[in-house]
Design an enzyme around this catalytic site. Sequence first.
Site, PDB file in Angstrom:
ATOM      1  N   ASN A   9       0.095  -5.397  -1.369  1.00  0.00           N
ATOM      2  CA  ASN A   9       0.078  -4.010  -0.900  1.00  0.00           C
ATOM      3  C   ASN A   9      -0.967  -3.225  -1.692  1.00  0.00           C
ATOM      4  OD1 ASN A   9       0.616  -1.423  -0.017  1.00  0.00           O
ATOM      5  ND2 ASN A   9       2.546  -1.232  -1.127  1.00  0.00           N
ATOM      6  N   TRP A  10      -2.068  -2.899  -1.015  1.00  0.00           N
ATOM      7  CA  TRP A  10      -3.146  -2.180  -1.691  1.00  0.00           C
ATOM      8  C   TRP A  10      -2.808  -0.712  -1.934  1.00  0.00           C
ATOM      9  CZ3 TRP A  10      -8.339  -3.942   1.023  1.00  0.00           C
ATOM     10  CH2 TRP A  10      -8.572  -5.298   0.719  1.00  0.00           C
ATOM     11  N   LYS A  11      -1.724  -0.228  -1.356  1.00  0.00           N
ATOM     12  CA  LYS A  11      -1.344   1.185  -1.484  1.00  0.00           C
ATOM     13  C   LYS A  11      -2.527   2.080  -1.084  1.00  0.00           C
ATOM     14  CE  LYS A  11       2.280   0.060  -4.724  1.00  0.00           C
ATOM     15  NZ  LYS A  11       3.151   0.547  -5.819  1.00  0.00           N
ATOM     16  N   HIS A  95       9.019   1.640   2.416  1.00  0.00           N
ATOM     17  CA  HIS A  95       8.627   1.422   1.028  1.00  0.00           C
ATOM     18  C   HIS A  95       9.155   2.573   0.167  1.00  0.00           C
ATOM     19  CE1 HIS A  95       6.083   1.091  -2.547  1.00  0.00           C
ATOM     20  NE2 HIS A  95       5.874  -0.168  -2.206  1.00  0.00           N
ATOM     21  N   GLU A  97       7.943   4.374  -1.978  1.00  0.00           N
ATOM     22  CA  GLU A  97       7.070   5.537  -2.077  1.00  0.00           C
ATOM     23  C   GLU A  97       7.126   6.377  -0.800  1.00  0.00           C
ATOM     24  OE1 GLU A  97       4.185   3.099  -5.128  1.00  0.00           O
ATOM     25  OE2 GLU A  97       3.574   3.340  -3.045  1.00  0.00           O
ATOM     26  N   GLU A 163      12.868  -4.021  -3.858  1.00  0.00           N
ATOM     27  CA  GLU A 163      11.988  -3.416  -4.849  1.00  0.00           C
ATOM     28  C   GLU A 163      12.776  -2.391  -5.661  1.00  0.00           C
ATOM     29  OE1 GLU A 163       8.755  -1.502  -2.752  1.00  0.00           O
ATOM     30  OE2 GLU A 163      10.130  -0.164  -1.725  1.00  0.00           O
ATOM     31  N   GLY A 169       5.363  -0.181 -10.698  1.00  0.00           N
ATOM     32  CA  GLY A 169       4.278   0.508 -11.390  1.00  0.00           C
ATOM     33  C   GLY A 169       4.615   0.950 -12.796  1.00  0.00           C
ATOM     34  N   SER A 207       6.571  -4.791  -9.908  1.00  0.00           N
ATOM     35  CA  SER A 207       5.666  -5.189 -11.001  1.00  0.00           C
ATOM     36  C   SER A 207       5.544  -6.707 -11.102  1.00  0.00           C
ATOM     37  CB  SER A 207       6.140  -4.596 -12.328  1.00  0.00           C
ATOM     38  OG  SER A 207       6.024  -3.191 -12.316  1.00  0.00           O
ATOM     39  N   GLY A 228       2.029  -5.223  -5.646  1.00  0.00           N
ATOM     40  CA  GLY A 228       1.297  -3.966  -5.621  1.00  0.00           C
ATOM     41  C   GLY A 228      -0.070  -4.068  -6.260  1.00  0.00           C
ATOM     42  N   GLY A 229      -0.235  -3.405  -7.391  1.00  0.00           N
ATOM     43  CA  GLY A 229      -1.544  -3.324  -8.036  1.00  0.00           C
ATOM     44  C   GLY A 229      -2.193  -4.655  -8.342  1.00  0.00           C
TER      45      GLY A 229
END
Length: 248
Positions: A9-11, A95, A97, A163, A169, A207, A228-229
């Site tokens: 997931n590039w967000k 998600h 977020e 999640e 994050g 994470s 994620g990141g």
Amino acid sequence: MSSKLVIGNWKMNGRHAANLALLGQMLENADINRDGVGLAAPAVYLAQLASVLQGSAMAVAAQDVSRFATDGAFTGENSAQMLADVGCRYVLIGHSERRQYFGEQNDALSAKLQAVAAAGMVPVLCVGETLAEREAGQELAVISQQLEALAAIKGQEYVVAYEPVWAIGTGKVATIEQIDAVHQQIRALVLQCYGASDSIRVLYGGSVKADNADAILSLASVGGALVGGASLEVNGFGKICQAAKKLI
């Protein structure tokens, strides 16, 4: 039998030139460029991803979808049919977020699930508790309520991603025991209540990194990872995808 599913997931990240460079490296990495790996990009870059990844084994995923099922006067929205039209295979729904910043709840998420399934794509419903809910011992009640959205597509194909919000994050990761316990409970719930087949995948997303992926993905209850990141860096993402090469 198939390998565990990994969705990066590039967000809200990406630029055309940077995407091209990143995707080029990913296509050269045999651990990433294979069936069972997908990338979720911002909507403005989905057509680019579909074009670059055409002919590869990797899947394109969307980060969100409109709750409105048909085209119309809904400025700024992207319908499920539009996402299917540009080549998406998976769509993230709910998600943490989206829940946190946009107040998404089950009524809207149920509509999104239905729209995605009707368009022939696979919805990925994200569920998970906050730190306060975990500390209060409410995680299972919270997750059970979030899973109720699946009633809208009972018996159809879908993926669930667990999640824990407190582990996204933050660098914190739930313990292996916590992950296994929640995943087993999610599997039991969806098998019992929402018409899932025994092959239902429950991904872990919180994470996930190269140095913890092997331990997490070794769990039989974990059907893959929502990353994620770490999905924005080829070497680390490649190691996660390599760890997912476990048959389920």
